[in-house]
Design a protein around this motif. Structure first.
Motif, PDB file in Angstrom:
ATOM      1  N   ARG A   1       5.092  -7.734  17.272  1.00 49.66           N
ATOM      2  CA  ARG A   1       4.680  -6.393  16.829  1.00 49.66           C
ATOM      3  C   ARG A   1       5.748  -5.873  15.870  1.00 49.66           C
ATOM      4  NH1 ARG A   1       1.783  -1.853  18.368  1.00 49.66           N
ATOM      5  NH2 ARG A   1       0.819  -2.911  20.137  1.00 49.66           N
ATOM      6  N   SER A   2       5.315  -5.448  14.699  1.00 51.34           N
ATOM      7  CA  SER A   2       6.247  -4.854  13.737  1.00 51.34           C
ATOM      8  C   SER A   2       6.366  -3.356  13.996  1.00 51.34           C
ATOM      9  CB  SER A   2       5.751  -5.079  12.302  1.00 51.34           C
ATOM     10  OG  SER A   2       4.643  -4.235  12.022  1.00 51.34           O
ATOM     11  N   LYS A   3       7.357  -2.770  13.402  1.00 55.71           N
ATOM     12  CA  LYS A   3       7.435  -1.310  13.339  1.00 55.71           C
ATOM     13  C   LYS A   3       6.461  -0.865  12.248  1.00 55.71           C
ATOM     14  CE  LYS A   3      11.214  -1.104   9.971  1.00 55.71           C
ATOM     15  NZ  LYS A   3      10.503  -0.464   8.878  1.00 55.71           N
ATOM     16  N   ASN A   4       6.284   0.437  12.085  1.00 55.78           N
ATOM     17  CA  ASN A   4       5.480   0.924  10.958  1.00 55.78           C
ATOM     18  C   ASN A   4       6.166   0.517   9.663  1.00 55.78           C
ATOM     19  OD1 ASN A   4       3.699   2.103  12.705  1.00 55.78           O
ATOM     20  ND2 ASN A   4       4.339   4.199  12.307  1.00 55.78           N
ATOM     21  N   LEU A   5       5.407  -0.131   8.786  1.00 60.41           N
ATOM     22  CA  LEU A   5       5.963  -0.575   7.512  1.00 60.41           C
ATOM     23  C   LEU A   5       5.522   0.391   6.414  1.00 60.41           C
ATOM     24  CD1 LEU A   5       5.182  -4.410   7.684  1.00 60.41           C
ATOM     25  CD2 LEU A   5       7.260  -3.229   8.386  1.00 60.41           C
ATOM     26  N   ASP A   6       6.482   1.082   5.823  1.00 55.82           N
ATOM     27  CA  ASP A   6       6.181   1.935   4.680  1.00 55.82           C
ATOM     28  C   ASP A   6       6.061   1.062   3.429  1.00 55.82           C
ATOM     29  OD1 ASP A   6       6.112   4.433   5.991  1.00 55.82           O
ATOM     30  OD2 ASP A   6       8.306   4.481   6.043  1.00 55.82           O
ATOM     31  N   THR A   7       5.769   1.670   2.299  1.00 56.14           N
ATOM     32  CA  THR A   7       5.611   0.933   1.050  1.00 56.14           C
ATOM     33  C   THR A   7       6.842   0.072   0.766  1.00 56.14           C
ATOM     34  OG1 THR A   7       4.244   2.721   0.202  1.00 56.14           O
ATOM     35  CG2 THR A   7       5.124   1.175  -1.423  1.00 56.14           C
ATOM     36  N   ASP A   8       6.598  -1.203   0.489  1.00 59.81           N
ATOM     37  CA  ASP A   8       7.614  -2.224   0.169  1.00 59.81           C
ATOM     38  C   ASP A   8       8.472  -2.646   1.366  1.00 59.81           C
ATOM     39  OD1 ASP A   8       6.748  -2.459  -2.476  1.00 59.81           O
ATOM     40  OD2 ASP A   8       8.031  -0.803  -3.116  1.00 59.81           O
TER      41      ASP A   8
ATOM     42  N   ASP B   1       0.844  -1.200   0.000  1.00 55.21           N
ATOM     43  CA  ASP B   1       0.000   0.000   0.000  1.00 55.21           C
ATOM     44  C   ASP B   1       0.878   1.248   0.000  1.00 55.21           C
ATOM     45  OD1 ASP B   1      -2.600  -0.901  -0.168  1.00 55.21           O
ATOM     46  OD2 ASP B   1      -2.899  -1.028   1.995  1.00 55.21           O
ATOM     47  N   ASP B   2       0.247   2.371  -0.308  1.00 55.54           N
ATOM     48  CA  ASP B   2       0.963   3.652  -0.334  1.00 55.54           C
ATOM     49  C   ASP B   2       1.054   4.307   1.035  1.00 55.54           C
ATOM     50  OD1 ASP B   2       1.326   3.438  -3.054  1.00 55.54           O
ATOM     51  OD2 ASP B   2      -0.487   4.567  -3.537  1.00 55.54           O
ATOM     52  N   ILE B   3       0.452   3.685   2.046  1.00 56.27           N
ATOM     53  CA  ILE B   3       0.485   4.242   3.395  1.00 56.27           C
ATOM     54  C   ILE B   3       1.028   3.187   4.358  1.00 56.27           C
ATOM     55  CG2 ILE B   3      -1.444   5.795   2.944  1.00 56.27           C
ATOM     56  CD1 ILE B   3      -3.170   3.874   4.556  1.00 56.27           C
ATOM     57  N   PRO B   4       1.511   3.605   5.535  1.00 58.58           N
ATOM     58  CA  PRO B   4       2.092   2.652   6.489  1.00 58.58           C
ATOM     59  C   PRO B   4       1.049   1.704   7.082  1.00 58.58           C
ATOM     60  CG  PRO B   4       2.759   4.902   7.005  1.00 58.58           C
ATOM     61  CD  PRO B   4       1.687   4.990   5.983  1.00 58.58           C
ATOM     62  N   HIS B   5       1.527   0.527   7.468  1.00 55.60           N
ATOM     63  CA  HIS B   5       0.741  -0.464   8.198  1.00 55.60           C
ATOM     64  C   HIS B   5       1.641  -1.109   9.238  1.00 55.60           C
ATOM     65  CE1 HIS B   5      -2.767  -0.294   5.600  1.00 55.60           C
ATOM     66  NE2 HIS B   5      -1.984  -0.430   4.532  1.00 55.60           N
ATOM     67  N   THR B   6       1.016  -1.825  10.182  1.00 57.62           N
ATOM     68  CA  THR B   6       1.755  -2.614  11.167  1.00 57.62           C
ATOM     69  C   THR B   6       1.161  -4.015  11.205  1.00 57.62           C
ATOM     70  OG1 THR B   6       0.297  -2.056  13.002  1.00 57.62           O
ATOM     71  CG2 THR B   6       2.196  -0.591  12.640  1.00 57.62           C
ATOM     72  N   ILE B   7       1.891  -4.925  11.834  1.00 58.24           N
ATOM     73  CA  ILE B   7       1.395  -6.271  12.094  1.00 58.24           C
ATOM     74  C   ILE B   7       1.563  -6.499  13.588  1.00 58.24           C
ATOM     75  CG2 ILE B   7       1.639  -8.725  11.643  1.00 58.24           C
ATOM     76  CD1 ILE B   7       3.087  -6.367   9.198  1.00 58.24           C
ATOM     77  N   VAL B   8       0.430  -6.725  14.285  1.00 55.34           N
ATOM     78  CA  VAL B   8       0.457  -6.876  15.738  1.00 55.34           C
ATOM     79  C   VAL B   8      -0.358  -8.095  16.140  1.00 55.34           C
ATOM     80  CG1 VAL B   8      -0.144  -5.826  17.956  1.00 55.34           C
ATOM     81  CG2 VAL B   8       0.625  -4.377  16.067  1.00 55.34           C
ATOM     82  N   SER B   9       0.259  -8.970  16.923  1.00 49.14           N
ATOM     83  CA  SER B   9      -0.455 -10.061  17.580  1.00 49.14           C
ATOM     84  C   SER B   9      -0.212  -9.853  19.070  1.00 49.14           C
ATOM     85  CB  SER B   9       0.060 -11.426  17.119  1.00 49.14           C
ATOM     86  OG  SER B   9      -0.674 -12.473  17.718  1.00 49.14           O
ATOM     87  N   ALA B  10      -1.241  -9.434  19.783  1.00 50.92           N
ATOM     88  CA  ALA B  10      -1.114  -9.000  21.178  1.00 50.92           C
ATOM     89  C   ALA B  10      -0.311  -9.984  22.021  1.00 50.92           C
ATOM     90  CB  ALA B  10      -2.493  -8.778  21.783  1.00 50.92           C
ATOM     91  N   GLY B  11       0.774  -9.489  22.599  1.00 47.54           N
ATOM     92  CA  GLY B  11       1.615 -10.285  23.478  1.00 47.54           C
ATOM     93  C   GLY B  11       2.534 -11.267  22.774  1.00 47.54           C
ATOM     94  N   LYS B  12       2.500 -11.293  21.424  1.00 43.09           N
ATOM     95  CA  LYS B  12       3.306 -12.288  20.697  1.00 43.09           C
ATOM     96  C   LYS B  12       4.316 -11.651  19.751  1.00 43.09           C
ATOM     97  CE  LYS B  12      -0.296 -15.627  21.352  1.00 43.09           C
ATOM     98  NZ  LYS B  12      -1.469 -16.270  20.822  1.00 43.09           N
TER      99      LYS B  12
ATOM    100  N   PHE C   1      -3.504  -7.969  13.573  1.00 44.01           N
ATOM    101  CA  PHE C   1      -4.194  -6.829  12.982  1.00 44.01           C
ATOM    102  C   PHE C   1      -3.194  -5.714  12.724  1.00 44.01           C
ATOM    103  CE2 PHE C   1      -4.036  -6.203  17.486  1.00 44.01           C
ATOM    104  CZ  PHE C   1      -3.889  -4.831  17.675  1.00 44.01           C
ATOM    105  N   CYS C   2      -3.643  -4.707  12.003  1.00 42.47           N
ATOM    106  CA  CYS C   2      -2.856  -3.492  11.805  1.00 42.47           C
ATOM    107  C   CYS C   2      -3.281  -2.493  12.886  1.00 42.47           C
ATOM    108  CB  CYS C   2      -3.104  -2.917  10.404  1.00 42.47           C
ATOM    109  SG  CYS C   2      -2.340  -1.293  10.153  1.00 42.47           S
ATOM    110  N   SER C   3      -2.345  -2.049  13.701  1.00 46.03           N
ATOM    111  CA  SER C   3      -2.702  -1.128  14.786  1.00 46.03           C
ATOM    112  C   SER C   3      -3.104   0.254  14.261  1.00 46.03           C
ATOM    113  CB  SER C   3      -1.547  -1.000  15.786  1.00 46.03           C
ATOM    114  OG  SER C   3      -0.409  -0.429  15.160  1.00 46.03           O
TER     115      SER C   3
END
Length: 111
Positions: A74-81, A61-72, A97-99
């Protein structure tokens, strides 16, 4: 060498071979799976994996996303690519989910 000592040695060797075989089998099935983030969705949304498997999420995507599984994990903010990789070392269900966009969800079932 007596027959009892020979038998004990054969048993020990059999056990050692079985353990080594088990270690080899465990490592042989580990695989890497890719999940893409595009148009505010994770694809695929659900995965079934084995313990030891690795997943790499890549944001297209053209905007940031994250990958979070509570307590397991967590990614940093992922920019495009940008990518985030996680290896599953324990069995269980991993809801994530994406936070930044909580409606974006996924599930990984690890056996």
């Amino acid at each position: 060498m007596t027959s009892v000592a020979l038998c004990n040695r054969c048993i020990r060797l059999s056990i050692a071979a079985a353990l080594l075989l088990q270690i080899g089998v465990t490592g042989a099935h580990a695989s890497e799976t890719k999940v893409t983030i595009d148009n505010f969705t994770f694809a695929p949304m659900e995965l079934k994996l084995k313990v030891g498997d690795t997943v790499t999420w890549t944001n297209h995507d053209d905007i940031p996303h994250t990958i979070v599984s509570a307590g397991k994990f967590r990614s940093k903010n992922l920019d495009t690519d940008d990518s985030f990789t996680f290896t599953f070392v324990a069995a269980g269900d991993y809801k994530y989910f994406c936070s930044l966009h909580p409606h974006m969800t996924g599930l990984i079932k690890v056996e």
